[in-house]
Design an enzyme around this catalytic site. Structure first.
Site, PDB file in Angstrom:
ATOM      1  N   CYS A 136      -2.799   4.704   6.880  1.00  0.00           N
ATOM      2  CA  CYS A 136      -3.745   3.784   7.528  1.00  0.00           C
ATOM      3  C   CYS A 136      -3.813   3.975   9.026  1.00  0.00           C
ATOM      4  O   CYS A 136      -4.824   3.697   9.641  1.00  0.00           O
ATOM      5  CB  CYS A 136      -3.383   2.346   7.230  1.00  0.00           C
ATOM      6  SG  CYS A 136      -3.738   1.952   5.545  1.00  0.00           S
ATOM      7  N   ASN A 172       0.807  -1.229   0.000  1.00  0.00           N
ATOM      8  CA  ASN A 172       0.000   0.000   0.000  1.00  0.00           C
ATOM      9  C   ASN A 172       0.833   1.269   0.000  1.00  0.00           C
ATOM     10  O   ASN A 172       0.351   2.331  -0.359  1.00  0.00           O
ATOM     11  CB  ASN A 172      -0.943   0.007   1.202  1.00  0.00           C
ATOM     12  CG  ASN A 172      -0.256  -0.379   2.489  1.00  0.00           C
ATOM     13  OD1 ASN A 172       0.327  -1.458   2.598  1.00  0.00           O
ATOM     14  ND2 ASN A 172      -0.311   0.486   3.467  1.00  0.00           N
ATOM     15  N   THR A 221     -25.898  -8.687  13.118  1.00  0.00           N
ATOM     16  CA  THR A 221     -26.811  -8.350  12.027  1.00  0.00           C
ATOM     17  C   THR A 221     -26.031  -7.732  10.861  1.00  0.00           C
ATOM     18  O   THR A 221     -25.217  -6.842  11.058  1.00  0.00           O
ATOM     19  CB  THR A 221     -27.893  -7.365  12.542  1.00  0.00           C
ATOM     20  OG1 THR A 221     -28.552  -7.992  13.633  1.00  0.00           O
ATOM     21  CG2 THR A 221     -28.900  -7.017  11.454  1.00  0.00           C
TER      22      THR A 221
END
Ligand code: PLP
Length: 374
Positions: A326, A150, A236
């Site tokens: 990041c 990256n 969920t």
């Protein structure tokens, strides 16, 4: 003018992706676990997204698990391989993303042997060294090597690495967060056990990604609860973002060649202009070889003006990144630049591009760099 050249940190959402997310949030709010109409409707959105992603990767539906992104996928692959598959040794490289390196650090209680492969000046590990390690000791091994770095963009030959792993009975995890949806990946024909993807690197939403787990590897649930994701990751489902990720993936795959050509043209144009304008400029990684076409890691000779370049670019409305963005924007030395050349004291800025950038923007950036440095 504002120019966003930090697409390796995150990409702007495609308008179609925003629309697709909004439509799910508005019209398909059911819980995919509910058995009534609303639930079934939401469930079909989740399963359609799984199908889209599996198809683009030539994988089976049962091999794709939705996660919160690249970090969770990397953690899961490494920690579950150790917990569930009898891994006693991990071989990785010094230039992996922190979500891989830190996951390994935290496996100390399992008494895992960690082998860190050094890299060459372009950022690649020596595959003969990898093979020698695997042959020398046959203990159950997980190899974790990223597809593309990256920070500097260097790509590894994951086809060859997969073959080496498979010939030597090792599992192979690849962090493909920077390459998913930018390069074709055919998992039927790559010897990969685990592979990680993250939607926000390809114009999808943040906080959603996936982990591919090859069906030969039977790992146990990694988040316990209500049994979602075929009991592997309970909670969920984020229906809207799962749908947005699949929409973004689809757009990138349908338009991959055109996007790639556009971005390569911009990157090469900027590279040529920097060479012309900035004496002593240097590019890290392997930008003319196997490399992420979205990234141009540029090192400027160190002086009072280049020291402040990133900040001055920001003042001029230009967003780029020093090293990796990041780690919550924290300014700290890059372990990747350190690994490729610890003595290099140049000032490195990562410019990273997307389909949405234009040549006018690059002209503006070059003009501002000229102004700042003279
Ligand atoms: N792996 C690589 C190579 C990355 O570039 C990143 C993020 O920049 C990650 C993993 C983490 O992904 P996420 O932000 O989805 O957690």
């Amino acid at each position: 003018m504002r120019v966003y050249l930090d697409n390796a940190a995150t990409t702007p959402l495609f308008p179609e992706v925003i629309d697709s997310i909004s439509s799910v949030l508005r019209d398909h709010f059911g819980n995919p676990s509910s058995i009534h109409f609303y639930g079934r409707n939401a469930k079909s959105i989740v399963e359609d997204a799984r199908k889209t992603i599996a198809n683009h990767l030539n994988a089976s539906l049962g091999e794709i698990f939705f996660t919160s992104g690249g970090t969770e996928s990397n953690n899961t692959a490494i920690k579950c391989a150790v917990r569930d598959l009898g891994v006693k040794r991990i071989i990785t490289t010094t230039v992996e993303h922190p979500s891989v390196l830190e996951s390994m650090q935290n496996l100390a209680p399992f008494e895992i042997e960690c082998v860190m492969l050094g890299v060459d000046l372009q950022g690649r590990p020596n595959l003969f060294e990898l093979e020698a390690h695997l042959k020398q000791d046959e203990k159950k091994t997980l190899v974790s090597i990223m597809h593309a770095n990256n920070e500097i963009g260097t790509m590894n030959d994951i086809r060859r690495i997969g073959e080496i792993c498979s010939q030597n009975g090792a599992l192979f995890h690849s962090d493909t967060v920077q390459t998913v949806a930018h390069f074709p990946l055919d998992l039927e024909n790559l010897h990969v056990s685990f592979l990680s993807g993250s939607a926000h690197k390809f114009h999808g939403p943040k906080g959603i990604g996936f982990l591919y787990v090859n069906s030969d590897n039977s790992i146990k649930p990694f988040v316990d609860g209500g049994g979602q994701e075929r009991t592997m990751r309970s909670g969920t489902e984020n229906t809207a973002h799962i749908h947005g990720m699949a929409t973004a993936f689809d757009i990138c795959c349908q338009n991959m060649a055109g996007m790639r050509n556009h971005i390569i043209e911009l990157r090469d144009y900027m590279k040529a202009a920097l060479i012309k304008e900035v004496p002593g400029v240097k590019f890290n990684g392997d930008p003319d070889g196997e490399s992420l076409y979205t990234v141009l890691s540029t090192s400027f000779p160190q002086n009072a003006k280049t020291d402040m370049l990133l900040m001055n670019l920001d003042i001029e409305g230009i967003a780029a990144s020093g090293g990796s963005a990041c780690s919550s924007g924290a300014i700290k030395g890059s372990h990747v630049l350190e690994a490729i050349d610890p003595r290099d004291e140049r000032i490195t800025i990562r410019f990273s591009f997307s389909e949405i950038n234009t040549r006018d923007e690059i002209d503006y950036v070059i003009e501002r760099i000229r102004k700042i440095l003279t």
